[in-house]
Design a protein around this motif. Structure first.
Motif, short mmCIF file in Angstrom:
data_model
loop_
_atom_site.label_atom_id
_atom_site.label_comp_id
_atom_site.label_asym_id
_atom_site.label_seq_id
_atom_site.Cartn_x
_atom_site.Cartn_y
_atom_site.Cartn_z
N GLU A 1 0.82 -1.21 0.00
CA GLU A 1 0.00 0.00 0.00
C GLU A 1 0.85 1.26 0.00
OE1 GLU A 1 -2.48 -0.40 3.39
OE2 GLU A 1 -3.70 -2.03 2.52
N ASP B 1 1.44 2.30 -3.32
CA ASP B 1 0.19 2.32 -4.10
C ASP B 1 0.02 1.04 -4.91
OD1 ASP B 1 -2.23 3.48 -4.82
OD2 ASP B 1 -1.40 4.32 -6.68
N ARG B 2 0.35 -0.07 -4.28
CA ARG B 2 0.14 -1.37 -4.91
C ARG B 2 -0.69 -2.24 -3.97
NH1 ARG B 2 2.37 1.52 -7.97
NH2 ARG B 2 3.96 1.02 -9.54
N GLN C 1 -3.54 -1.01 -7.34
CA GLN C 1 -4.68 -0.79 -6.46
C GLN C 1 -5.91 -0.47 -7.31
OE1 GLN C 1 -5.34 -0.90 -3.28
NE2 GLN C 1 -3.40 -0.82 -2.15
#
Length: 472
Positions: free
Chosen positions: A124, A127-128, A217
């Motif tokens: 996270e 941004d994954r 995401q």
């Protein structure tokens, strides 16, 4: 024949490894979550791959068994060895480094002892998404999850743990190290040893590191709880959802009202989604790209499902908190199950089209054995049901101890007859060795044994798990 851990061998290990590696308070490592088995052995927690290799080499030389211990959340006794010569219990807890992150490649490389929730958070931060998700993610460690090829709630979209791993580092049974931490998507250079180790439950080697595949995401997420009249209607709704939303469906869970009744009886306290709890409902979770609205997609599914008689009521999450509340209900059901105490629990899978037939025939067959409460729930999208049998109010599981074997065989015989598996996502461990022998294809069993004998000729790796320990 394996040898037990002796004071002399313990002294040898203490000269070989730092003092911090030895766990003097071992009780927590020798009890499994449902208190059905108690283990034995010397608990050692190496800090890195080299220490694991040194430990395994010493065990191989002394012919002492090695039982891998990750998060201890397994439910089939794979981390517990209660019989035979006392082994070394090798805990991964000190191997908890995230080694590297490659955002452009969507890859994260970590030690095998990293807790799943920590991997999710690390993803996270860039941004994954690391999509493996299950109820024990706050304590389960990635080495154990890969060793059991864990499933969880997002298999429908992202696959099992096997599909989320690009490479492995493994200490072999002789103490040598396989440096297989590849980040490649394509590599056709011989047998895929990664897939041999994943799902082997520590019987072929110790996973010490993993290269994991991350995903983007979703731009927007949503969830809904929809009341359905039957499991057959739930399957039709799943097909309808697939036609309307494609592969944006992350999870599709089925829940019987018995789960809600258990929550009301013993907790945990949850906010019920319906004024009148339906006999069956589904929890659907979606993740959509930019430009698409989860609320609109779920509302369209509700309308189409209602028109076809597949949905009678529903609640669409209006916030992140409400979506989390829906999942809190789903994740609380196993907790309530443990508080009630099951007579017999079954982690099974069958082809999707025969799920209604399995439930109907299973319920009828168990009714012939005696009065029970059946809590059937699980991952409808991939055919994995948790079909658990409980005592009636006022009785306990101990009152039915003599019936456990009959109940289990009744359920597993039916699963096998319908072309299913008696272990969908929890593995074989020691609990289901008999089941593997009873229901496994003879050719498959011979191949499993040949692989085990070739890679672990001394039989020291997790002895008695998956395959019965040879008598010499």
């Amino acid at each position: 024949m394996l040898n037990p851990v002796t004071p002399t061998f313990t002294g040898h290990l203490r000269n070989l490894l730092p003092a911090a590696a030895f766990k003097d308070d071992s009780a927590a490592y020798l009890q499994e979550p449902r208190d059905r088995w108690t283990g034995q052995g010397l608990v050692v927690a190496p800090a890195n791959t080299q220490e694991v290799a040194a430990l395994v080499r010493a065990c191989a030389k002394a012919r002492v068994g090695v039982v891998p211990y990750a998060g201890g959340t397994g439910l089939v006794g794979g981390q517990i060895m209660g019989e035979g010569p006392a082994p070394v219990v090798l805990s991964l807890e000190r191997m908890n480094r995230i080694r590297d992150v490659y955002p452009m490649e969507n890859v994260l490389v970590c030690d095998a002892g990293v807790i799943l929730a920590d991997i999710q958070r690390a993803a996270e931060e860039i941004d994954r998404l690391f999509p493996l998700s299950l109820g024990s993610e706050g304590s389960a460690r990635i080495g154990g999850l890969l060793s059991t090829n864990a499933g969880g709630v997002n298999v429908l979209r992202y696959g099992n743990a096997r599909a989320l791993c690009l490479g492995l580092e493994v200490v072999r049974p002789d103490g040598s190290i396989w440096h297989g931490l590849s980040r490649l998507r394509k590599d056709n250079t011989g047998y895929d040893l990664r897939h041999l180790m994943i799902g082997a439950e520590g019987t072929l080697g110790i996973i010490t590191g993993a290269a994991l595949k991350l995903s983007p995401q979703p731009f927007a997420t949503g969830a809904a709880m929809l009341a359905v009249p039957s499991p057959a209607a739930a399957l039709d709704l799943l097909a309808l959802a697939g036609a309307q939303m494609g592969d944006t469906i992350s999870a599709f869970e089925i829940i019987h009202r018995q789960g809600f009744d258990f929550l009301a009886e013993v907790g945990p306290e949850v906010r019920m989604p319906f004024a009148d709890i339906p006999e069956w409902c589904v929890l659907i979770d979606v993740g959509l790209p930019a430009g698409l609205s989860p609320d609109a997609a779920l509302e369209a599914l509700f309308v189409a499902g209602h028109e076809k008689g597949l949905v009678s009521d529903g609640v669409i999450a209006q916030s992140v908190a409400q979506r989390q509340a829906f999942w809190h209900i789903r994740e609380s059901i196993p907790i309530a199950n443990r508080r009630i105490g099951s007579v017999s629990s079954h982690d099974i899978s069958v082809p999707l089209s025969v799920i209604p037939d399995f439930i109907a025939r299973g319920n009828a067959a168990l009714a012939d054995i005696g009065p029970f409460r059946i809590n059937c729930f699980g991952h409808l999208g991939d055919g994995n049901l948790h079909y658990n049998v409980f005592p009636m109010p006022g009785r306990t599981r101990d009152d039915h101890e003599e019936q456990r074997g009959q109940i289990k065989q009744t359920v597993h015989d039916l699963v096998h007859a319908l072309g299913g598996s008696v272990s969908a996502e929890h593995g074989v461990g020691r609990l289901k060795v008999d089941d593997l022998e009873n229901y496994g294809d003879p050719a498959k069993l011979a191949m499993l044994r040949a692989v085990k004998d070739a890679l672990d000729p001394l039989g020291i790796m997790n002895p008695g798990a998956v395959l019965r320990q040879r008598s010499e």
